[in-house]
Design an enzyme around this catalytic site. Structure first.
Site, short mmCIF file in Angstrom:
data_model
loop_
_atom_site.label_atom_id
_atom_site.label_comp_id
_atom_site.label_asym_id
_atom_site.label_seq_id
_atom_site.Cartn_x
_atom_site.Cartn_y
_atom_site.Cartn_z
CE LYS A 102 -2.03 -1.09 3.88
NZ LYS A 102 -1.28 -2.32 4.20
NE ARG A 144 7.78 -1.95 6.26
CZ ARG A 144 6.46 -1.97 6.40
NH1 ARG A 144 5.70 -1.55 5.42
NH2 ARG A 144 5.91 -2.41 7.49
NE ARG A 171 6.15 0.28 9.82
CZ ARG A 171 5.02 0.15 9.14
NH1 ARG A 171 4.93 0.69 7.93
NH2 ARG A 171 4.00 -0.49 9.63
NE ARG A 213 2.16 -4.32 11.20
CZ ARG A 213 3.30 -4.25 10.51
NH1 ARG A 213 4.43 -4.69 11.06
NH2 ARG A 213 3.32 -3.73 9.32
P1 AP5 Z 1 4.90 -1.57 1.86
O1 AP5 Z 1 4.57 -0.79 0.64
O2 AP5 Z 1 5.61 -0.83 2.95
O3 AP5 Z 1 3.63 -2.34 2.40
P2 AP5 Z 1 2.34 -1.78 3.18
O4 AP5 Z 1 1.16 -2.48 2.63
O5 AP5 Z 1 2.33 -0.28 3.14
O6 AP5 Z 1 2.67 -2.34 4.59
P3 AP5 Z 1 2.53 -1.69 6.04
O7 AP5 Z 1 3.25 -2.61 6.97
O8 AP5 Z 1 2.97 -0.25 6.04
O9 AP5 Z 1 1.03 -1.76 6.28
P4 AP5 Z 1 0.37 -1.75 7.63
O10 AP5 Z 1 -1.05 -1.63 7.18
O11 AP5 Z 1 0.70 -2.83 8.55
O12 AP5 Z 1 1.03 -0.48 8.36
P5 AP5 Z 1 0.58 1.03 8.55
O13 AP5 Z 1 1.79 1.87 8.47
O14 AP5 Z 1 -0.59 1.39 7.69
O15 AP5 Z 1 5.80 -2.81 1.37
C1 AP5 Z 1 6.38 -3.69 2.31
C2 AP5 Z 1 7.78 -4.13 1.81
O16 AP5 Z 1 7.65 -4.85 0.60
C3 AP5 Z 1 8.73 -2.99 1.49
O17 AP5 Z 1 10.03 -3.36 1.88
C4 AP5 Z 1 8.66 -2.83 -0.03
O18 AP5 Z 1 9.88 -2.35 -0.57
C5 AP5 Z 1 8.40 -4.26 -0.45
N1 AP5 Z 1 7.55 -4.39 -1.64
C6 AP5 Z 1 6.38 -3.76 -1.88
N2 AP5 Z 1 5.88 -4.16 -3.06
C7 AP5 Z 1 6.74 -5.08 -3.54
C8 AP5 Z 1 6.78 -5.88 -4.72
N3 AP5 Z 1 5.82 -5.81 -5.64
N4 AP5 Z 1 7.82 -6.71 -4.89
C9 AP5 Z 1 8.79 -6.80 -4.00
N5 AP5 Z 1 8.82 -6.08 -2.86
C10 AP5 Z 1 7.82 -5.23 -2.64
O19 AP5 Z 1 0.02 1.01 10.06
C11 AP5 Z 1 0.89 0.74 11.14
C12 AP5 Z 1 0.08 0.65 12.42
O20 AP5 Z 1 -0.59 1.91 12.69
C13 AP5 Z 1 -1.05 -0.38 12.44
O21 AP5 Z 1 -0.57 -1.66 12.80
C14 AP5 Z 1 -2.01 0.21 13.49
O22 AP5 Z 1 -1.55 -0.06 14.78
C15 AP5 Z 1 -1.90 1.71 13.25
N6 AP5 Z 1 -2.90 2.20 12.29
C16 AP5 Z 1 -2.67 2.72 11.05
N7 AP5 Z 1 -3.81 3.06 10.44
C17 AP5 Z 1 -4.81 2.74 11.31
C18 AP5 Z 1 -6.23 2.83 11.25
N8 AP5 Z 1 -6.86 3.33 10.15
N9 AP5 Z 1 -6.96 2.38 12.30
C19 AP5 Z 1 -6.36 1.91 13.41
N10 AP5 Z 1 -5.00 1.78 13.55
C20 AP5 Z 1 -4.24 2.20 12.49
#
Ligand code: AP5
Length: 219
Positions: free
Chosen positions: A13, A127, A156, A167
């Site tokens: 994402k 990552r 992270r 998660r």
């Molecule tokens: P990346 O693009 O970073 O993946 P992502 O889907 O963004 O993963 P996140 O871990 O950021 O999602 P998340 O939903 O757990 O965390 P968030 O920050 O939103 O890609 C991952 C890796 O893969 C990278 O190294 C990248 O280079 C690689 N990659 C990507 N695509 C690739 C491909 N095609 N091929 C090869 N490699 C690839 O949230 C964090 C925390 O915040 C949550 O756990 C929660 O506690 C809180 N939070 C956030 N939003 C809310 C909400 N709306 N409600 C309640 N709590 C929330």
């Protein structure tokens, strides 16, 4: 245009969101980035509320909805927003419909990333992020520092196996029901299956652009 990215942790994402928002000239709003910023500032009024992020649990709907609603008032979001990590529960999706409705807008497009558990784990454990511009990398790219900002990349705090499992659990229980919510809405729904570990971020980006063109969303 108002776009929601759906998908489990590590599904891409953030990676796709940053590129796509730039391509479409809309803003990229990542609630995860907002909460990590708050976690870095013990004086922030929401600091106690976001401690749950460290355990891989979701922040309360009430806090998240408030943060997003206040954030959307910024002029940079007027052209459209790509939401990354929000909404994450049905209550948040309903709140977003309400907030956008007040602005005379709606969610136009949902992109749902479906990636196998094995690939997700490999991606998350490898990552690295730039603490300055928030760009996302993977150790296999071989960067020690951000090529744009020249600051050392960091891992992270929630990218450890125990927290990742929590998660995944939160995603399955609370976020996966949003697939049905949006499939039954007026928004265009694009589901992308990325089970192939060899599919690079560029491949996925081209697939998204291809889908948007096919559906007449962009030329
Ligand atoms: P990346 O693009 O970073 O993946 P992502 O889907 O963004 O993963 P996140 O871990 O950021 O999602 P998340 O939903 O757990 O965390 P968030 O920050 O939103 O890609 C991952 C890796 O893969 C990278 O190294 C990248 O280079 C690689 N990659 C990507 N695509 C690739 C491909 N095609 N091929 C090869 N490699 C690839 O949230 C964090 C925390 O915040 C949550 O756990 C929660 O506690 C809180 N939070 C956030 N939003 C809310 C909400 N709306 N409600 C309640 N709590 C929330």
């Amino acid at each position: 245009m108002y776009i929601v990215l759906l998908g489990p942790p590590g599904s891409g994402k953030g990676t796709q969101g940053q590129i796509l928002a730039k391509f479409l000239n809309i803003s990229h709003l990542s609630t995860g980035d907002l909460f990590r910023e708050i976690l870095g500032n013990p004086n922030h009024p929401l600091y106690p509320e976001v401690q749950v992020v460290k355990e891989g649990k979701l922040v309360s709907n009430e806090v998240v909805n408030r943060v997003v609603e206040n954030g959307l008032e910024k002029p940079e979001h007027a052209r459209g927003v790509l939401f990354d990590g929000f909404p994450r529960t049905v209550a948040q999706a309903e709140a977003l419909d309400r907030i956008l409705g007040k602005m005379g807008k709606k969610v136009d497009l949902v992109i749902d990333f479906d990636v196998s558990r094995e690939v997700l784990l490999h991606r998350l454990l490898g990552r690295r992020i730039c603490p300055s511009c928030k760009k996302v990398f993977h150790i296999k790219q071989g960067y020690a520092e951000c090529p744009d900002c020249h600051v050392a990349l960091i891992q992270r705090d929630d990218d450890n196996e125990e927290t990742i499992m929590e998660r995944f659990k939160e995603y399955k229980e609370k976020t996966a029901p949003l697939q049905a919510y949006y499939r039954n809405s007026d928004a265009t729904y694009i589901s992308l299956t990325v089970t192939d570990a060899e599919k690079t971020p560029q491949d996925v980006q081209e697939e998204i652009i291809g889908e948007l063109k096919k559906r007449g969303i962009i030329k």
